[in-house]
Design a protein around this motif. Structure first.
Motif, PDB file in Angstrom:
ATOM      1  N   ARG A   1       9.826  10.567  -0.410  1.00 29.04           N
ATOM      2  CA  ARG A   1       9.167   9.269  -0.590  1.00 29.04           C
ATOM      3  C   ARG A   1       9.532   8.802  -1.994  1.00 29.04           C
ATOM      4  O   ARG A   1       9.378   9.565  -2.940  1.00 29.04           O
TER       5      ARG A   1
ATOM      6  N   ASP B   1       0.538   6.675  -6.782  1.00 29.03           N
ATOM      7  CA  ASP B   1      -0.736   7.328  -7.072  1.00 29.03           C
ATOM      8  C   ASP B   1      -0.716   8.823  -6.796  1.00 29.03           C
ATOM      9  O   ASP B   1      -1.536   9.565  -7.348  1.00 29.03           O
ATOM     10  N   SER B   2       0.200   9.284  -5.968  1.00 35.04           N
ATOM     11  CA  SER B   2       0.268  10.712  -5.663  1.00 35.04           C
ATOM     12  C   SER B   2       1.317  11.438  -6.505  1.00 35.04           C
ATOM     13  O   SER B   2       1.541  12.628  -6.325  1.00 35.04           O
TER      14      SER B   2
ATOM     15  N   HIS C   1       9.103  11.864  -4.542  1.00 33.80           N
ATOM     16  CA  HIS C   1       8.494  13.079  -4.005  1.00 33.80           C
ATOM     17  C   HIS C   1       9.504  13.730  -3.072  1.00 33.80           C
ATOM     18  O   HIS C   1       9.986  13.081  -2.130  1.00 33.80           O
TER      19      HIS C   1
ATOM     20  N   ASN D   1       0.824  -1.212   0.000  1.00 32.71           N
ATOM     21  CA  ASN D   1       0.000   0.000   0.000  1.00 32.71           C
ATOM     22  C   ASN D   1       0.860   1.264   0.000  1.00 32.71           C
ATOM     23  O   ASN D   1       0.448   2.297  -0.526  1.00 32.71           O
ATOM     24  N   ASP D   2       2.052   1.193   0.602  1.00 37.07           N
ATOM     25  CA  ASP D   2       2.965   2.339   0.569  1.00 37.07           C
ATOM     26  C   ASP D   2       3.467   2.578  -0.851  1.00 37.07           C
ATOM     27  O   ASP D   2       3.664   3.721  -1.271  1.00 37.07           O
TER      28      ASP D   2
ATOM     29  N   TYR E   1       1.711   1.880  -3.578  1.00 39.92           N
ATOM     30  CA  TYR E   1       0.585   2.507  -4.274  1.00 39.92           C
ATOM     31  C   TYR E   1       0.485   3.990  -3.939  1.00 39.92           C
ATOM     32  O   TYR E   1       0.195   4.819  -4.813  1.00 39.92           O
ATOM     33  N   GLU E   2       0.720   4.337  -2.671  1.00 43.93           N
ATOM     34  CA  GLU E   2       0.606   5.745  -2.262  1.00 43.93           C
ATOM     35  C   GLU E   2       1.630   6.609  -2.976  1.00 43.93           C
ATOM     36  O   GLU E   2       1.304   7.706  -3.454  1.00 43.93           O
ATOM     37  N   VAL E   3       2.863   6.133  -3.063  1.00 46.78           N
ATOM     38  CA  VAL E   3       3.903   6.901  -3.744  1.00 46.78           C
ATOM     39  C   VAL E   3       3.571   7.061  -5.224  1.00 46.78           C
ATOM     40  O   VAL E   3       3.672   8.157  -5.794  1.00 46.78           O
TER      41      VAL E   3
END
Length: 211
Positions: A101, A29-30, A83, A22-23, A25-27
């Motif tokens: 990130r 997707d953002s 990021h 999930n981490d 995906y977060e990196v």
């Protein structure tokens, strides 16, 4: 959980790595732009490009004539997304750092030939940059599709690394009268700038106006 292959196992600062998918995906997707690393004629090439994600597949696109996309088809590639969240100012120059990130994805890039998957990949790319735009703007024509290559990359082999928080100085340096801390990096959208040749009195759509 994320893979733990020799290529994705962190060599330094292992405590900053994450094995939570999930981490990853977060990196991804953002983010807005990734960097695609390929080998072209025996030499490394790294190019920035847009991307989109559907499940555990990353989609990249470009001109069918682009050297990077031609070289990446059926070959091992590396895609990174980063990021920058802050500049970390320490008491010593050696301990200056950045808060970030980042995600690194390795794998064999696959040229997408299925018509529906190509459209799905292009939709994901468009929605990554401007959610709502795919259903608002004109879809690509057959001629435009023929000039566009879409690559798919599995997220099976990937790593995530994150740094956050304050500087980490040497114990003896904490008494120095030197300011230390974090200078945050903040990104934001500005007001939309209309094309000067917009047709009629075309209004700014809500999905653009309200970002």
């Amino acid at each position: 959980m994320l893979s733990t292959t020799p290529r994705t196992t962190l060599g330094r600062e292992k405590h900053r790595g994450s094995t939570d998918r999930n981490d990853l995906y977060e990196v991804l997707d953002s983010g807005l732009i990734c960097h695609l690393g390929v080998v072209v004629d025996g030499h490394p090439m790294v190019v920035p490009t847009g991307y989109g994600r559907i499940g555990d597949t990353l989609y990249l696109h470009g001109s069918t004539g682009a050297r990077s996309l031609r070289a990446g088809q059926g070959q091992q590639v590396c895609v990174t997304v980063t990021h920058l969240d802050g500049i970390v100012l320490a008491r010593s120059v050696f301990n200056h750092s950045v808060n970030y990130r980042s995600a690194v994805v390795y794998g064999e890039a696959r040229l997408v030939t299925d018509e529906q998957e190509r459209m799905d990949g292009l939709r994901a790319l468009t929605e990554q940059l401007a959610p709502g735009q795919w259903d608002y703007a004109r879809r690509p024509t057959r001629k435009e599709l023929a000039a566009t290559a879409v690559l798919a990359l599995s997220l099976e082999e990937a790593s995530v690394k994150v740094r956050s928080g304050a500087p980490e100085d040497e114990e003896e340096d904490y008494a120095l009268p030197v300011w230390a801390g974090v200078l945050p990096v903040v990104s934001s959208w500005g007001a939309p700038v209309p094309d000067p040749v917009l047709a009629g009195d075309t209004a700014t759509p809500a999905h653009i106006r309200d970002r």
